[in-house]
Design a protein around this motif. Structure first.
Motif, PDB file in Angstrom:
ATOM      1  N   VAL A  88       0.815  -1.337   0.005  1.00  8.88           N
ATOM      2  CA  VAL A  88      -0.180  -0.099  -0.093  1.00  8.88           C
ATOM      3  C   VAL A  88       0.875   1.326   0.099  1.00  8.88           C
ATOM      4  N   VAL A  89       1.735   1.222   0.690  1.00  9.25           N
ATOM      5  CA  VAL A  89       2.815   2.497   0.878  1.00  9.25           C
ATOM      6  C   VAL A  89       3.516   2.669  -0.357  1.00  9.25           C
ATOM      7  N   ALA A  91       2.620   2.024  -3.535  1.00  6.61           N
ATOM      8  CA  ALA A  91       1.619   2.534  -4.467  1.00  6.61           C
ATOM      9  C   ALA A  91       1.457   3.983  -4.462  1.00  6.61           C
ATOM     10  N   ARG A  92       1.278   4.577  -5.673  1.00 10.34           N
ATOM     11  CA  ARG A  92       1.080   6.045  -5.711  1.00 10.34           C
ATOM     12  C   ARG A  92      -0.407   6.451  -5.821  1.00 10.34           C
ATOM     13  N   PRO A  93      -0.768   7.441  -5.373  1.00 10.63           N
ATOM     14  CA  PRO A  93      -2.185   7.826  -5.634  1.00 10.63           C
ATOM     15  C   PRO A  93      -2.512   7.872  -7.008  1.00 10.63           C
ATOM     16  N   ASN A  95      -4.024   4.982  -6.673  1.00  7.85           N
ATOM     17  CA  ASN A  95      -4.108   3.432  -6.016  1.00  7.85           C
ATOM     18  C   ASN A  95      -4.027   3.288  -4.795  1.00  7.85           C
ATOM     19  N   ARG A  96      -2.997   4.192  -4.048  1.00  8.47           N
ATOM     20  CA  ARG A  96      -2.761   3.845  -2.500  1.00  8.47           C
ATOM     21  C   ARG A  96      -4.014   4.052  -1.623  1.00  8.47           C
ATOM     22  N   ALA A 100      -5.840   0.828   0.502  1.00  4.97           N
ATOM     23  CA  ALA A 100      -6.050   1.133   1.975  1.00  4.97           C
ATOM     24  C   ALA A 100      -7.396   1.009   2.009  1.00  4.97           C
ATOM     25  N   LEU A 240       1.257  -0.309  -8.948  1.00  8.11           N
ATOM     26  CA  LEU A 240       1.723   0.680  -7.994  1.00  8.11           C
ATOM     27  C   LEU A 240       1.846   2.004  -8.574  1.00  8.11           C
ATOM     28  N   ARG A 242       4.164   2.937 -10.944  1.00  4.05           N
ATOM     29  CA  ARG A 242       5.695   3.392 -10.749  1.00  4.05           C
ATOM     30  C   ARG A 242       6.171   3.296 -12.148  1.00  4.05           C
TER      31      ARG A 242
END
Length: 242
Positions: A88-89, A91-93, A95-96, A100, A240, A242
């Protein structure tokens, strides 16, 4: 009446508590069959080895295998927050935030498992013997019937479903179960090295059994992740963001 009975059926309730149910969940029938096969194959192999190489009464053997399964559940619950938290950490918004919000599903499964086990602890802990005696047979007999006829099958089936479905972590994302299961299987292998799980078993066979589970789980995880990439274009990087 019949529908109401089906709703409280312990196996049906266990399925609702421990099986992923996200509406857009990708379910691969082939991977699903392999996961179930892997879970039951592990149980059959460990029971067979214990029966052949250890002089153990059937009751004690059943207790030991139940204990092994419960240790697997405990290790899984210890590894789960580390892997899921990192996922979760990482992942970027946005998706984060989405991942969560889905954490509640594994929490439901973990809470249901430990809640069911806690009822057996309350029923057996010596410190509460006075309370049970004070309640008398009028209370304790119905409670015992409920524990044996409902809570026991719910818990046993829940353990199998928890190990197979990795505590509903697919409800967070399809990539989470293989990540958690690989980490948990290798941690369990390390634990087996230092305990007496395979006491009396020839060293070569014990070594094969210790490595068999994590290697098999890792291979299955690779196959699952590969199918997600090839069939659905899902990779860890694009998940994620990324």
């Amino acid at each position: 009446m019949g529908r109401g009975i089906r709703k409280v059926n312990p196996f049906r309730v266990a399925q609702k508590a421990f099986r992923p149910s996200r509406p857009d969940l990708i379910v691969d029938a082939r991977v699903r069959k392999l996961q179930v096969l892997r879970a039951w194959a592990g149980i059959v192999v460990t029971v067979a080895v214990a029966a052949v190489y250890r002089v153990t009464a059937p009751k004690e053997l059943a207790s030991e295998r139940f204990g092994d399964a419960w240790i697997n559940v405990l290790i899984l619950t210890c590894v789960l927050p580390l892997v899921v938290g990192g996922f979760v950490v990482a992942a970027r918004p946005p998706n984060r935030g989405a991942f969560a919000r889905r954490l509640r599903y594994p929490l439901i499964a973990v809470g249901a498992m430990f809640g069911s086990m806690f009822t057996f602890v309350l029923a057996a802990v010596p410190d509460l013997e006075g309370v049970r005696d004070a309640a008398g047979p009028v209370v304790m007999v119905p409670v015992g019937v409920v524990l044996f006829l409902w809570m026991l099958p719910f818990t046993l089936y829940g353990i199998v479903l928890s190990l197979t479905n990795v505590f509903r972590t697919a409800d967070i994302h399809e990539l989470v179960p293989p990540l958690v299961s690989v980490a948990a299987s290798w941690v369990m292998a390390v634990v087996n090295v230092f305990d007496d799980s395979f006491k009396g078993v020839p060293n070569l066979l014990a070594f094969a059994l210790i490595l068999g589970a994590p290697v098999t789980v890792s291979a299955l995880a690779y196959y699952e992740v590969r199918r997600l990439r090839l069939l659905h274009s899902i990779t860890l990087r694009n998940t994620l963001l990324r």
